[in-house]
Design a protein around this motif. Structure first.
Motif, short mmCIF file in Angstrom:
data_model
loop_
_atom_site.label_atom_id
_atom_site.label_comp_id
_atom_site.label_asym_id
_atom_site.label_seq_id
_atom_site.Cartn_x
_atom_site.Cartn_y
_atom_site.Cartn_z
N VAL A 70 -43.84 -0.25 35.43
CA VAL A 70 -42.89 0.10 36.49
C VAL A 70 -42.99 -0.91 37.63
CG1 VAL A 70 -42.16 1.88 38.12
CG2 VAL A 70 -43.05 2.54 35.87
N ALA A 71 -44.23 -1.37 37.90
CA ALA A 71 -44.47 -2.34 38.98
C ALA A 71 -43.82 -1.83 40.28
CB ALA A 71 -43.98 -3.72 38.58
N SER A 72 -43.06 -2.68 40.96
CA SER A 72 -42.36 -2.27 42.18
C SER A 72 -40.97 -1.73 41.87
CB SER A 72 -42.23 -3.46 43.14
OG SER A 72 -43.47 -4.09 43.34
N ASP A 73 -40.62 -1.68 40.58
CA ASP A 73 -39.35 -1.15 40.09
C ASP A 73 -38.14 -1.85 40.70
OD1 ASP A 73 -37.88 0.40 38.38
OD2 ASP A 73 -37.75 2.13 39.73
N LEU A 85 -35.27 -24.13 55.58
CA LEU A 85 -34.95 -22.84 54.97
C LEU A 85 -36.17 -21.93 54.94
CD1 LEU A 85 -32.87 -24.14 51.92
CD2 LEU A 85 -31.99 -23.26 54.10
N PHE A 86 -36.02 -20.72 55.44
CA PHE A 86 -37.07 -19.71 55.36
C PHE A 86 -36.71 -18.69 54.28
CE2 PHE A 86 -37.84 -21.12 59.75
CZ PHE A 86 -39.23 -21.21 59.75
N GLY A 87 -37.73 -18.19 53.60
CA GLY A 87 -37.48 -17.21 52.56
C GLY A 87 -38.70 -16.41 52.20
N ALA A 88 -38.56 -15.64 51.13
CA ALA A 88 -39.67 -14.85 50.57
C ALA A 88 -39.59 -15.00 49.06
CB ALA A 88 -39.56 -13.39 51.00
N ALA A 89 -40.70 -14.65 48.39
CA ALA A 89 -40.79 -14.91 46.96
C ALA A 89 -41.31 -13.70 46.20
CB ALA A 89 -41.71 -16.12 46.72
N SER A 90 -41.02 -13.72 44.89
CA SER A 90 -41.55 -12.70 43.97
C SER A 90 -41.52 -13.29 42.56
CB SER A 90 -40.72 -11.41 44.02
OG SER A 90 -39.44 -11.62 43.44
N ALA A 91 -41.98 -12.53 41.58
CA ALA A 91 -41.92 -12.95 40.18
C ALA A 91 -41.59 -11.75 39.31
CB ALA A 91 -43.23 -13.58 39.74
N ALA A 92 -40.89 -11.99 38.21
CA ALA A 92 -40.31 -10.92 37.40
C ALA A 92 -41.34 -9.88 36.96
CB ALA A 92 -39.61 -11.52 36.18
N TYR A 93 -42.39 -10.29 36.25
CA TYR A 93 -43.34 -9.30 35.75
C TYR A 93 -44.00 -8.54 36.89
CZ TYR A 93 -47.15 -6.92 33.44
OH TYR A 93 -48.00 -5.93 33.00
N GLN A 94 -44.17 -9.18 38.01
CA GLN A 94 -44.91 -8.58 39.11
C GLN A 94 -44.13 -7.52 39.87
OE1 GLN A 94 -46.39 -12.79 40.31
NE2 GLN A 94 -47.91 -11.39 41.14
N VAL A 95 -42.79 -7.55 39.79
CA VAL A 95 -42.02 -6.59 40.58
C VAL A 95 -41.00 -5.78 39.79
CG1 VAL A 95 -42.26 -7.96 42.70
CG2 VAL A 95 -40.23 -8.28 41.26
N GLU A 96 -40.51 -6.28 38.66
CA GLU A 96 -39.33 -5.66 38.05
C GLU A 96 -39.59 -4.31 37.41
OE1 GLU A 96 -36.79 -9.69 36.86
OE2 GLU A 96 -37.54 -8.34 35.29
#
Length: 504
Positions: free
Chosen positions: A73-76, A32-43
């Motif tokens: 705001v981060a990446s909103d 499985l290939f994917g990408a990742a993020s985290a709540a505080y960092q992007v939301e």
């Protein structure tokens, strides 16, 4: 029978830039290939729709003259989740790893007060992913503790085990029928070192709080795993693991003291979390227990600062993961510490200095250099010591400055995935890989100065416009071909769901 490359053969394959063998290796269809993020960092949306405050909100807003915090705001992504899913579709990934914000769904920290708008946001995101056959991989906790719980002692409070289990139950009840991949905690080894991440914010005693945190996080993870195993697993058929930071460490030279320093570093930095779950005996590593006990006695403590695990604790924690989430970025070279550290402290207990090689490529982050062979060696270390655990690479990434032509990230991805293919060939049970990160985000204390995204985010625009970098096309090509073509570059940087073939 598994065949491991000999040191002589490995030395021929490993170069400063990575592995040099020209044989064609492919990722199997089930990988499985994917990408990742985290709540505080992007939301972003830090105080919208009933969300409570996290420790990071509290930290960045502690100075009224400081102005807006980077995560406000981060990446909103709170307002742009459909664009985020569109980017994942453009890449052609199988899975998206993201985290749920504890204070967004439980604004007071406890499960008695639930925030429906926050829960609905994740319903919408999950449904959007599933609409396009992208599997959600949910991290339950990624550094953003509700500040009300931090005021009660945070992870040093033994009741944190119950708080976390109650929180996880809310998520399982709501999303388990949709989500098949779960991660309890991201990088407990980062959470629990007071010099790092969230405990940089905690007014706690070094060398004591670290170990209280470690025990409680392991118990919180294990109790949550057992709850899922008993009440949800058979019904929904999902799997649950934990993500641990495993940056490879090896001696700067082969002297006895440097070899010992590497072992000490590995056991303290990640053995403390791997050993209780994956070793045959369970419990904290003997080296760690003996070393902390000896130093504690010398420092006048009545007992070791490392809290012991009971027989019941060991039984509960042992085997409490369906897979190991492996977060790996770089490699360090070790030697005995030449400087002094606060006493007591985790750093003093370890007393190891780390460095890197000058010839390794430097990222935009001071701590991050490229040494692809380290991923290979880390995987073989895990195979040897923990009997070939199922591994999902949940973080691996590279930072740059602004700009779309990020050839260094493209090369990093190619070289590290090639190293992973070598590890798979030599027996590593790798289930998948999620690149860190899908888009530029708030890199904690570094703010937006370090860019990890496959997609660049314009933090100066109200829309937080996302634009594909060169590396997005390179990663897309790897996913499509299921192989690594070294030094392949796209003809242009245009990418879309409908124009995949013409752009490759």
């Amino acid at each position: 029978m598994r065949i491991i490359l000999s040191t002589g053969i490995l030395s021929l394959l490993v170069a400063v830039s990575g592995f040099s063998d020209n044989s064609v290796r492919r990722f199997k269809d089930g990988f499985l290939f994917g990408a990742a993020s985290a709540a505080y960092q992007v939301e972003g949306a830090w105080n919208e729709d009933g969300k409570g405050r996290s420790i990071w909100d509290d930290h960045f807003h502690s100075d009224p003259d400081q102005g807006p915090a980077p995560g406000d705001v981060a990446s909103d992504s709170y307002h742009n989740y459909k664009r985020d899913v569109e980017m994942l579709r453009e890449l052609g990934v199988d899975v998206y790893r993201f985290s749920i914000s504890w204070p967004r769904v439980l604004p007071r920290g406890f499960s008695n007060v639930k925030n429906e708008p926050g829960l609905k946001y994740y319903d919408n995101l999950i449904d959007e992913l599933l609409k396009y056959n992208i599997q959600p991989m949910v991290t339950i906790y990624h550094f953003d503790l509700p500040v009300v719980l931090q005021h009660l002692g945070g992870w040093a409070n033994p009741y944190s085990v119950e708080w976390f289990e109650d929180y996880a139950r809310v998520l399982f009840d709501r999303y388990a029928r949709k989500v098949k991949y779960w991660i309890t905690v991201n990088q407990p080894n980062s959470v629990c070192e007071v010099e790092n991440y969230e405990n940089h914010l905690a007014r706690s005693t070094k060398g004591v709080m670290d170990y209280m945190c470690a025990k409680n996080l392991l118990l919180a993870h294990a109790r949550t795993y057992r709850m899922y195993e008993k009440e949800y697993k058979k019904k929904y058929g999902g799997s649950i693991g934990i993500s641990i930071s495993v940056n490879w460490a090896e001696p700067v030279t082969n002297s006895t003291e440097n070899v010992e320093a590497a072992e000490i570093y590995r056991e303290f930095k990640y053995g403390m979390y791997l050993n209780p779950i994956w070793s045959k005996s369970g419990d904290f590593p003997k080296l760690v227990k003996d070393r902390v006990a000896k130093k504690s006695k010398e420092q006048g403590f009545a007992r070791s600062r490392l809290q012991s695990l009971s027989k019941d604790d060991i039984k509960l924690i042992k085997g409490s993961a369906d897979f190991l989430g492996l977060n790996h970025y770089t490699t360090f070279l070790t030697s005995p510490s030449k400087g002094s550290h606060p006493v007591p402290s985790f750093a003093d207990d370890v007393s190891v200095d780390v460095t890197t090689k000058d010839e390794w490529t430097q990222s935009h982050s001071a701590w991050l250099k490229s040494a692809p062979y380290g991923l290979y060696k880390a995987c073989l270390h895990l195979n040897k010591h923990y009997d070939y655990p199922a591994i999902f690479i949940t973080e691996n990434g590279w930072s740059t400055d602004k700009g779309l032509k990020d050839s260094s990230r493209s090369e990093y991805i190619q070289q590290y995935l090639k190293a992973l293919l070598f590890a798979i060939e030599d027996g590593t049970q790798a289930l998948g890989y999620t690149h860190w990160s899908l888009m530029d985000n708030v890199e904690w204390m570094a703010g937006t100065s370090e860019r990890f995204g496959l997609y660049e985010v314009d933090f100066d625009s109200p829309e937080r416009t996302r634009t594909a970098r060169q590396s997005a096309l390179v990663y897309k090509r790897i996913i499509q071909k299921r192989m690594v073509e070294e030094r392949w570059t796209p003809k242009n940087l245009k990418i879309s769901v409908s124009e995949v073939k013409t752009e490759l």
